[in-house]
Design an enzyme around this catalytic site. Sequence first.
Site, PDB file in Angstrom:
ATOM      1  N   TRP A  10     -15.163 -49.298  19.417  1.00  0.00           N
ATOM      2  CA  TRP A  10     -15.342 -49.136  20.871  1.00  0.00           C
ATOM      3  C   TRP A  10     -14.288 -49.868  21.677  1.00  0.00           C
ATOM      4  O   TRP A  10     -14.143 -49.651  22.868  1.00  0.00           O
ATOM      5  CB  TRP A  10     -16.721 -49.662  21.301  1.00  0.00           C
ATOM      6  CG  TRP A  10     -17.881 -48.841  20.858  1.00  0.00           C
ATOM      7  CD1 TRP A  10     -17.878 -47.773  19.999  1.00  0.00           C
ATOM      8  CD2 TRP A  10     -19.256 -49.019  21.265  1.00  0.00           C
ATOM      9  NE1 TRP A  10     -19.154 -47.284  19.840  1.00  0.00           N
ATOM     10  CE2 TRP A  10     -20.015 -48.030  20.598  1.00  0.00           C
ATOM     11  CE3 TRP A  10     -19.904 -49.921  22.095  1.00  0.00           C
ATOM     12  CZ2 TRP A  10     -21.399 -47.924  20.768  1.00  0.00           C
ATOM     13  CZ3 TRP A  10     -21.272 -49.817  22.262  1.00  0.00           C
ATOM     14  CH2 TRP A  10     -22.014 -48.815  21.608  1.00  0.00           C
ATOM     15  N   GLU A 168      -3.566 -46.440  10.474  1.00  0.00           N
ATOM     16  CA  GLU A 168      -3.536 -46.091  11.889  1.00  0.00           C
ATOM     17  C   GLU A 168      -2.102 -46.129  12.409  1.00  0.00           C
ATOM     18  O   GLU A 168      -1.619 -47.197  12.827  1.00  0.00           O
ATOM     19  CB  GLU A 168      -4.390 -47.064  12.697  1.00  0.00           C
ATOM     20  CG  GLU A 168      -5.848 -47.095  12.293  1.00  0.00           C
ATOM     21  CD  GLU A 168      -6.740 -47.508  13.460  1.00  0.00           C
ATOM     22  OE1 GLU A 168      -7.686 -46.789  13.752  1.00  0.00           O
ATOM     23  OE2 GLU A 168      -6.466 -48.554  14.076  1.00  0.00           O
ATOM     24  N   SER A 214      -6.246 -41.061  17.448  1.00  0.00           N
ATOM     25  CA  SER A 214      -6.580 -39.805  18.130  1.00  0.00           C
ATOM     26  C   SER A 214      -7.333 -38.819  17.236  1.00  0.00           C
ATOM     27  O   SER A 214      -7.137 -37.609  17.342  1.00  0.00           O
ATOM     28  CB  SER A 214      -5.331 -39.161  18.728  1.00  0.00           C
ATOM     29  OG  SER A 214      -4.747 -40.026  19.674  1.00  0.00           O
ATOM     30  N   GLY A 235     -11.512 -44.322  17.795  1.00  0.00           N
ATOM     31  CA  GLY A 235     -11.518 -45.113  19.022  1.00  0.00           C
ATOM     32  C   GLY A 235     -12.166 -44.329  20.156  1.00  0.00           C
ATOM     33  O   GLY A 235     -13.386 -44.250  20.264  1.00  0.00           O
ATOM     34  N   GLY A 236     -11.336 -43.717  20.989  1.00  0.00           N
ATOM     35  CA  GLY A 236     -11.808 -43.020  22.190  1.00  0.00           C
ATOM     36  C   GLY A 236     -12.999 -42.100  21.950  1.00  0.00           C
ATOM     37  O   GLY A 236     -13.983 -42.128  22.708  1.00  0.00           O
TER      38      GLY A 236
HETATM   39  P1  PGA Z   1      -8.090 -43.755  19.092  1.00  0.00           P
HETATM   40  O1  PGA Z   1      -8.126 -45.221  18.501  1.00  0.00           O
HETATM   41  O2  PGA Z   1      -9.046 -42.915  18.280  1.00  0.00           O
HETATM   42  O3  PGA Z   1      -8.536 -43.898  20.524  1.00  0.00           O
HETATM   43  O4  PGA Z   1      -6.688 -43.263  18.976  1.00  0.00           O
HETATM   44  C1  PGA Z   1      -8.280 -45.462  17.107  1.00  0.00           C
HETATM   45  C2  PGA Z   1      -8.214 -46.939  16.849  1.00  0.00           C
HETATM   46  O5  PGA Z   1      -7.403 -47.616  17.486  1.00  0.00           O
HETATM   47  O6  PGA Z   1      -8.968 -47.479  16.010  1.00  0.00           O
END
Ligand code: PGA
Length: 258
Positions: A10, A168, A214, A235-236
């Site tokens: 989050w 990542e 993403s 993340g998002g």
């Molecule tokens: P994101 O972030 O899905 O918003 O790109 C992933 C993360 O940083 O763990």
Amino acid sequence: MKNKIVAGNWKMNNTFSEAEDLLVAIAESIEDMRLETEIIICPPALYLEMATDIAQESNFYVGAQNVAYAEKGAYTGEISAAMLKSVDVDFCIVGHSERRNYFHETDEELAKKIDILLANQINPIFCCGESLTDRENGNFKQVIENQIKNTLFHLSVEQFENITIAYEPIWAIGTGLTATPQQAQEVHAFIRKLIEEKYGTEMAYNTYILYGGSCNAKNALDLFSCTDVDGGLIGGASLSAQDFVEIVNAAETCTKND
Ligand code: PGA
């Protein structure tokens, strides 16, 4: 058949009541699902206790986003591994690129964090990944290899068994630019080979290597279908119960098709 892990990071989002609503919404959505997928939710530290309370009645695990490298004492603002354990936290993200970049965390510090988590029976989710420059220069594998070797390869076999890795690529985090399934697969296979060389074939197979950057409800199925992608660090898209559960469903589909 190897099941998948879907973890939600989050980051620094949600007030207390928003966090509660999101946790409850996720718990309700997965209530009747007979999941193979392991779900880990990593809210801000302030909400960990609430999350582990809700998790007790649900089927997800709770992870922290950070931990202090020291055991205890005069470290104003920090939260120790023992504190995390005392509210039943089972996982902790270590080495996220945002922490490496904004808070200047070094491989040496991250190795200490890994050690202290393991000493407190908390499973680290270790993040690695290259910048856009590293990708364009073609030295991204070397960068990833260094991150992994410097921070994890001092561990014994027994310790390494508790490690989850998240690949990542920094250029894909929060940018909407996702690695293609081919790009993800290439790096995941490379990481698995490094583990194999150091800890053997069985450990290489058993280690979970998640993709993050993403990853969303639309692309999760293609990414998770890659042989060496064992799930995602989201993340998002983990800030919406609906999107997050759709990603969990993509993981379930992959496991069933395996
Ligand atoms: P994101 O972030 O899905 O918003 O790109 C992933 C993360 O940083 O763990």
